[in-house]
Design a protein around this motif. Structure first.
Motif, PDB file in Angstrom:
ATOM      1  N   ALA A  40      45.935  -6.943 -63.639  1.00 23.40           N
ATOM      2  CA  ALA A  40      47.085  -7.055 -62.737  1.00 23.40           C
ATOM      3  C   ALA A  40      48.247  -7.749 -63.428  1.00 23.40           C
ATOM      4  O   ALA A  40      49.396  -7.296 -63.352  1.00 23.40           O
ATOM      5  N   ALA A  41      47.954  -8.867 -64.116  1.00 27.26           N
ATOM      6  CA  ALA A  41      49.010  -9.653 -64.757  1.00 27.26           C
ATOM      7  C   ALA A  41      49.570  -8.981 -66.000  1.00 27.26           C
ATOM      8  O   ALA A  41      50.777  -9.040 -66.260  1.00 27.26           O
ATOM      9  N   GLY A  42      48.690  -8.342 -66.786  1.00 28.34           N
ATOM     10  CA  GLY A  42      49.114  -7.800 -68.071  1.00 28.34           C
ATOM     11  C   GLY A  42      49.445  -6.329 -68.084  1.00 28.34           C
ATOM     12  O   GLY A  42      50.042  -5.837 -69.051  1.00 28.34           O
ATOM     13  N   LEU A  43      49.081  -5.603 -67.013  1.00 26.23           N
ATOM     14  CA  LEU A  43      49.333  -4.154 -66.997  1.00 26.23           C
ATOM     15  C   LEU A  43      50.037  -3.696 -65.717  1.00 26.23           C
ATOM     16  O   LEU A  43      51.028  -2.962 -65.784  1.00 26.23           O
ATOM     17  N   VAL A  44      49.527  -4.116 -64.565  1.00 27.93           N
ATOM     18  CA  VAL A  44      50.123  -3.677 -63.302  1.00 27.93           C
ATOM     19  C   VAL A  44      51.537  -4.232 -63.139  1.00 27.93           C
ATOM     20  O   VAL A  44      52.472  -3.486 -62.802  1.00 27.93           O
ATOM     21  N   LEU A  45      51.722  -5.529 -63.384  1.00 29.68           N
ATOM     22  CA  LEU A  45      53.042  -6.129 -63.223  1.00 29.68           C
ATOM     23  C   LEU A  45      54.089  -5.493 -64.141  1.00 29.68           C
ATOM     24  O   LEU A  45      55.166  -5.094 -63.663  1.00 29.68           O
ATOM     25  N   PRO A  46      53.820  -5.359 -65.443  1.00 32.31           N
ATOM     26  CA  PRO A  46      54.830  -4.698 -66.288  1.00 32.31           C
ATOM     27  C   PRO A  46      55.079  -3.241 -65.912  1.00 32.31           C
ATOM     28  O   PRO A  46      56.180  -2.727 -66.094  1.00 32.31           O
ATOM     29  N   SER A  47      54.051  -2.570 -65.356  1.00 34.76           N
ATOM     30  CA  SER A  47      54.253  -1.180 -64.933  1.00 34.76           C
ATOM     31  C   SER A  47      55.145  -1.108 -63.696  1.00 34.76           C
ATOM     32  O   SER A  47      55.870  -0.129 -63.497  1.00 34.76           O
ATOM     33  N   ILE A  48      55.112  -2.159 -62.871  1.00 30.40           N
ATOM     34  CA  ILE A  48      56.023  -2.234 -61.718  1.00 30.40           C
ATOM     35  C   ILE A  48      57.441  -2.498 -62.212  1.00 30.40           C
ATOM     36  O   ILE A  48      58.402  -1.851 -61.776  1.00 30.40           O
ATOM     37  N   ILE A  49      57.570  -3.437 -63.140  1.00 31.19           N
ATOM     38  CA  ILE A  49      58.882  -3.792 -63.678  1.00 31.19           C
ATOM     39  C   ILE A  49      59.535  -2.599 -64.375  1.00 31.19           C
ATOM     40  O   ILE A  49      60.739  -2.346 -64.224  1.00 31.19           O
ATOM     41  N   SER A  50      58.749  -1.847 -65.126  1.00 27.44           N
ATOM     42  CA  SER A  50      59.282  -0.718 -65.891  1.00 27.44           C
ATOM     43  C   SER A  50      59.489   0.534 -65.047  1.00 27.44           C
ATOM     44  O   SER A  50      60.181   1.473 -65.454  1.00 27.44           O
ATOM     45  N   GLY A  51      58.881   0.573 -63.854  1.00 28.07           N
ATOM     46  CA  GLY A  51      58.959   1.756 -63.002  1.00 28.07           C
ATOM     47  C   GLY A  51      57.880   2.770 -63.291  1.00 28.07           C
ATOM     48  O   GLY A  51      57.797   3.815 -62.630  1.00 28.07           O
ATOM     49  N   ASP A  52      57.014   2.495 -64.251  1.00 29.24           N
ATOM     50  CA  ASP A  52      55.965   3.441 -64.631  1.00 29.24           C
ATOM     51  C   ASP A  52      54.917   3.632 -63.545  1.00 29.24           C
ATOM     52  O   ASP A  52      54.335   4.705 -63.427  1.00 29.24           O
ATOM     53  N   MET A  53      54.658   2.599 -62.755  1.00 31.82           N
ATOM     54  CA  MET A  53      53.665   2.741 -61.693  1.00 31.82           C
ATOM     55  C   MET A  53      54.143   3.760 -60.658  1.00 31.82           C
ATOM     56  O   MET A  53      53.371   4.625 -60.213  1.00 31.82           O
ATOM     57  N   TYR A  54      55.407   3.670 -60.302  1.00 27.73           N
ATOM     58  CA  TYR A  54      55.959   4.619 -59.341  1.00 27.73           C
ATOM     59  C   TYR A  54      55.888   6.039 -59.886  1.00 27.73           C
ATOM     60  O   TYR A  54      55.472   6.970 -59.181  1.00 27.73           O
ATOM     61  N   ASP A  96      57.789  -2.633 -52.342  1.00 21.62           N
ATOM     62  CA  ASP A  96      57.070  -3.662 -51.573  1.00 21.62           C
ATOM     63  C   ASP A  96      55.560  -3.436 -51.622  1.00 21.62           C
ATOM     64  O   ASP A  96      54.788  -4.389 -51.768  1.00 21.62           O
ATOM     65  N   LEU A  97      55.151  -2.162 -51.502  1.00 20.49           N
ATOM     66  CA  LEU A  97      53.722  -1.858 -51.545  1.00 20.49           C
ATOM     67  C   LEU A  97      53.156  -2.127 -52.937  1.00 20.49           C
ATOM     68  O   LEU A  97      52.042  -2.654 -53.076  1.00 20.49           O
ATOM     69  N   GLU A  98      53.912  -1.796 -53.971  1.00 27.56           N
ATOM     70  CA  GLU A  98      53.473  -2.068 -55.336  1.00 27.56           C
ATOM     71  C   GLU A  98      53.268  -3.566 -55.536  1.00 27.56           C
ATOM     72  O   GLU A  98      52.274  -3.991 -56.142  1.00 27.56           O
ATOM     73  N   ILE A  99      54.185  -4.348 -55.032  1.00 22.68           N
ATOM     74  CA  ILE A  99      54.090  -5.803 -55.159  1.00 22.68           C
ATOM     75  C   ILE A  99      52.896  -6.327 -54.364  1.00 22.68           C
ATOM     76  O   ILE A  99      52.179  -7.230 -54.817  1.00 22.68           O
TER      77      ILE A  99
END
Length: 288
Positions: free
Chosen positions: A36-50, A63-66
Motif C-alpha cells: 500500500a505504502a510503496g506501490l498503491v500510494l504512488p499509483s494513486i499519485i501518478s494516476g496509474d491506478m485509475y 476518494d475511493l482510491e484513497i
C-alpha cells in the motif's frame, strides 16, 4: 467432575495459535502494508491506478482510491505489535542474547537501502538510478530508518534490563526494577534521535510486553492503549487504533514453535529487505 482437567482442556482450546502462525500473519500483513505504502500510494499519485482499473471497466473516484489505501494501511497496523511480541518471545527463549542482538543489528544495516528504495522514495518510480534517487530524496531518507533498528535496540535494552534484574533483585526488588528501566530509556532516546520506524514508542511497546510478559492479557492491553494514545493523534495522523485485532490474536498464542522448523528462521529475517526491493522494482516496471 475433575475441574482442573476441564480448565486445562479449555486452556488448550483457547491457546490455539503457534509461533509459526504468528510469524506468517505478521509478514503477510507487513507485505500488504508495504504494498500500500510503496506501490498503491504512488499509483494513486501518478494516476496509474485509475488507468489500470479503467481497463477493466471499473470507474473509481479519487476518494475511493484513497479509502482503499487507508484501509490497507489500517490492516497493516497489525504487523508491528505481532513482531514486538515475537521479539520478546525470541529474547526469552534464545540461547545467545548476543547473537540475537547482532543478527538484528546486521539486518538493520542490510535493510536500510531496500527500506529507502521501497518505502521512503516511493515517488521516484521513473528511475532505477540510485545516485539520482538519493540526491533528490536525501532529506527524506535521513528522516526515517527501518524497523530493524527499533527491534535491535529493543533486544539490547531487554538484555541490559535482564542483567540488572538478576543482579539487584536479591538486594532490593524496587531498586532492581527502577534501574532496569534505564536501558529502555536510553534505547528510546536513541530510537527517537535515529528516527527509527516507530521510534521511542516502539521501544516502549517492547518494554511493556517484556515487563508484563507473564500476564499476556494485561501486557497486550497496556501496549495497545499506549500505542493508540501516543501514535494515533491529530498531530501525527497515526492509525494505531487499528492494531487491536493483533493484540487479541497474540492472546491466542500457545507457546509452541509450530510447523516452521528452526532452520528456516533466517527466511523471516531476509524477507524484510527482499520484499522491499521487490516493491521498488515492481513500482518502476508497473508505473514507469
Amino acid at each position: 467432575m475433575n475441574y482442573s482437567t476441564y480448565s486445562d482442556q479449555n486452556k488448550l482450546n483457547y491457546k490455539c495459535i503457534s509461533g509459526s502462525f504468528l510469524k506468517i500473519c505478521a509478514i503477510v500483513i507487513m507485505l500488504i502494508d508495504h504494498l500500500a505504502a510503496g506501490l498503491v500510494l504512488p499509483s494513486i499519485i501518478s494516476g496509474d491506478m485509475y488507468d489500470f482499473l479503467s481497463r477493466f471497466g471499473i470507474d473509481v473516484t479519487l476518494d475511493l482510491e484513497i479509502q482503499i489505501y487507508v484501509f490497507l494501511r489500517g490492516v497493516g497496523r497489525q504487523a508491528f505489535p505481532i513482531f514486538c511480541y515475537l521479539l520478546v518471545e525470541g529474547f526469552m527463549h534464545t540461547h545467545s542474547k548476543a547473537r540475537y542482538s547482532i543478527t538484528l543489528a546486521a539486518f538493520a544495516l542490510i535493510s536500510e537501502l531496500p527500506f529507502d528504495l521501497g518505502l521512503i522514495t516511493y515517488k521516484a518510480y521513473d528511475t532505477l538510478n540510485l545516485n539520482t534517487i538519493y540526491t533528490e530524496y536525501e532529506t527524506q531518507i535521513w528522516e526515517s530508518q527501518n524497523v530493524y533498528f527499533t527491534l535491535a535496540l529493543g533486544v539490547i535494552a531487554m538484555w541490559a534490563a535482564d542483567s540488572i534484574l538478576k543482579k539487584l533483585k536479591g538486594i532490593n526488588i524496587v531498586l532492581a526494577y527502577a534501574a532496569s528501566i534505564i536501558p529502555f530509556g536510553l534505547a528510546a532516546w536513541l530510537a527517537y534521535y535515529m528516527k527509527t520506524d516507530y521510534n521511542a514508542c516502539g521501544i516502549a511497546v517492547i518494554a511493556i510486553l517484556y515487563y508484563f510478559h507473564s500476564i499476556c492479557i494485561l501486557a497486550t492491553l497496556l501496549a495497545y492503549i499506549f500505542l493508540t494514545f501516543t501514535m494515533s493523534t491529530p498531530i501525527n495522523g497515526g492509525m494505531e487504533e487499528w492494531s487491536l485485532p493483533a493484540f487479541m490474536i497474540i492472546n491466542l498464542y500457545n507457546g509452541q514453535r509450530g510447523f516452521i522448523k528452526k532452520n528456516f528462521k533466517y527466511f523471516f529475517y531476509i524477507f524484510y529487505p527482499a520484499h522491499l526491493l521487490l516493491i521498488f522494482f515492481l513500482r518502476y516496471f508497473l508505473l514507469h
